[in-house]
Scaffold this motif. Sequence first.
Motif, PDB file in Angstrom:
ATOM      1  N   LEU A   6       1.035  -1.137  -0.037  1.00  0.00           N
ATOM      2  CA  LEU A   6      -0.119   0.096   0.046  1.00  0.00           C
ATOM      3  C   LEU A   6       0.966   1.299   0.125  1.00  0.00           C
ATOM      4  O   LEU A   6       1.829   1.379   1.000  1.00  0.00           O
ATOM      5  N   ALA A   7       0.563   2.163  -0.869  1.00  0.00           N
ATOM      6  CA  ALA A   7       1.211   3.286  -0.877  1.00  0.00           C
ATOM      7  C   ALA A   7       0.145   4.530  -0.975  1.00  0.00           C
ATOM      8  O   ALA A   7      -0.595   4.600  -1.843  1.00  0.00           O
ATOM      9  N   GLU A   8       0.177   5.341   0.115  1.00  0.00           N
ATOM     10  CA  GLU A   8      -0.813   6.362   0.268  1.00  0.00           C
ATOM     11  C   GLU A   8       0.008   7.412   1.069  1.00  0.00           C
ATOM     12  O   GLU A   8       0.355   7.014   1.978  1.00  0.00           O
ATOM     13  N   ASP A   9      -0.250   8.763   0.530  1.00  0.00           N
ATOM     14  CA  ASP A   9       0.632   9.865   1.339  1.00  0.00           C
ATOM     15  C   ASP A   9      -0.192  10.425   2.300  1.00  0.00           C
ATOM     16  O   ASP A   9       0.261  11.100   3.231  1.00  0.00           O
ATOM     17  N   ASP A  10      -1.501  10.071   2.477  1.00  0.00           N
ATOM     18  CA  ASP A  10      -2.369  10.767   3.546  1.00  0.00           C
ATOM     19  C   ASP A  10      -2.116   9.702   4.671  1.00  0.00           C
ATOM     20  O   ASP A  10      -2.725   8.407   4.688  1.00  0.00           O
ATOM     21  N   GLY A  25      -7.868 -10.050   6.500  1.00  0.00           N
ATOM     22  CA  GLY A  25      -7.142 -11.224   6.536  1.00  0.00           C
ATOM     23  C   GLY A  25      -6.056 -11.119   5.631  1.00  0.00           C
ATOM     24  O   GLY A  25      -5.071 -12.182   5.378  1.00  0.00           O
ATOM     25  N   HIS A  26      -5.602  -9.894   5.277  1.00  0.00           N
ATOM     26  CA  HIS A  26      -4.423  -9.567   4.270  1.00  0.00           C
ATOM     27  C   HIS A  26      -3.139  -9.004   5.352  1.00  0.00           C
ATOM     28  O   HIS A  26      -3.341  -8.543   6.296  1.00  0.00           O
ATOM     29  N   GLU A  27      -2.101  -9.355   4.576  1.00  0.00           N
ATOM     30  CA  GLU A  27      -0.857  -8.753   5.120  1.00  0.00           C
ATOM     31  C   GLU A  27      -0.696  -7.643   4.336  1.00  0.00           C
ATOM     32  O   GLU A  27      -0.665  -7.522   3.256  1.00  0.00           O
ATOM     33  N   VAL A  28      -0.372  -6.483   5.135  1.00  0.00           N
ATOM     34  CA  VAL A  28      -0.147  -5.089   4.499  1.00  0.00           C
ATOM     35  C   VAL A  28       0.914  -4.330   4.884  1.00  0.00           C
ATOM     36  O   VAL A  28       1.409  -4.331   6.036  1.00  0.00           O
ATOM     37  N   ILE A  29       1.918  -3.970   3.858  1.00  0.00           N
ATOM     38  CA  ILE A  29       3.040  -3.182   4.349  1.00  0.00           C
ATOM     39  C   ILE A  29       2.546  -1.807   3.825  1.00  0.00           C
ATOM     40  O   ILE A  29       2.057  -1.859   2.430  1.00  0.00           O
ATOM     41  N   ALA A  30       2.441  -0.753   4.569  1.00  0.00           N
ATOM     42  CA  ALA A  30       1.957   0.477   4.189  1.00  0.00           C
ATOM     43  C   ALA A  30       3.136   1.602   4.195  1.00  0.00           C
ATOM     44  O   ALA A  30       3.859   1.657   5.195  1.00  0.00           O
ATOM     45  N   CYS A  31       3.099   2.213   3.015  1.00  0.00           N
ATOM     46  CA  CYS A  31       4.285   3.172   2.735  1.00  0.00           C
ATOM     47  C   CYS A  31       3.653   4.636   2.579  1.00  0.00           C
ATOM     48  O   CYS A  31       2.361   4.667   2.144  1.00  0.00           O
ATOM     49  N   ALA A  32       4.622   5.568   3.175  1.00  0.00           N
ATOM     50  CA  ALA A  32       3.856   7.084   3.150  1.00  0.00           C
ATOM     51  C   ALA A  32       3.914   7.600   1.706  1.00  0.00           C
ATOM     52  O   ALA A  32       3.635   8.840   1.401  1.00  0.00           O
ATOM     53  N   ILE A  52      -2.654   7.705  -6.785  1.00  0.00           N
ATOM     54  CA  ILE A  52      -1.745   8.148  -8.006  1.00  0.00           C
ATOM     55  C   ILE A  52      -1.000   9.371  -7.837  1.00  0.00           C
ATOM     56  O   ILE A  52       0.204   9.404  -8.222  1.00  0.00           O
ATOM     57  N   VAL A  53      -1.654  10.338  -6.919  1.00  0.00           N
ATOM     58  CA  VAL A  53      -0.926  11.847  -6.980  1.00  0.00           C
ATOM     59  C   VAL A  53      -0.120  11.602  -5.429  1.00  0.00           C
ATOM     60  O   VAL A  53      -0.977  11.517  -4.419  1.00  0.00           O
ATOM     61  N   MET A  54       0.984  11.588  -5.528  1.00  0.00           N
ATOM     62  CA  MET A  54       1.924  11.547  -4.221  1.00  0.00           C
ATOM     63  C   MET A  54       2.966  12.459  -4.517  1.00  0.00           C
ATOM     64  O   MET A  54       3.627  12.359  -5.833  1.00  0.00           O
TER      65      MET A  54
END
Length: 118
Positions: A6-10, A25-32, A52-54
């Motif tokens: 996951l890539a989300e700047d908010d 049930g998912h494994e998530v790696i979240a990136c800023a 899309i917009v980051m």
Amino acid sequence: MSRILLAEDDDSLRGFLARALERAGHEVIACADGEAAVTFLDEPWDLLLTDIVMPGLDGIEVARQAAAKHPGLRIMFITGFAAVALAAGDKAPAGAKVLSKPIHLREIVNEVERMIAA
């Protein structure tokens, strides 16, 4: 269990999305941002979920790099900009899905599960 990058700047949205997907049930790696996300591209993923917009690397470029390393990777974009959503279809890897914000977390989880099951 599916692995989702996951890539989300908010910050708030990133946290909500990660928790909702983990509860499903998912494994998530979240990136800023995109720069952080591409550092994880050598790992195996079932889905890339990116804004899309980051700042810095945008989601389209992250998706291009991810698709080059993992042909067949499922890619889903989320964006709050309608014009960007329309343009993304021309620039995104084949088969990518675009969801427009605002969107309910349950709807995103359902779309993620549909894409992974496909």
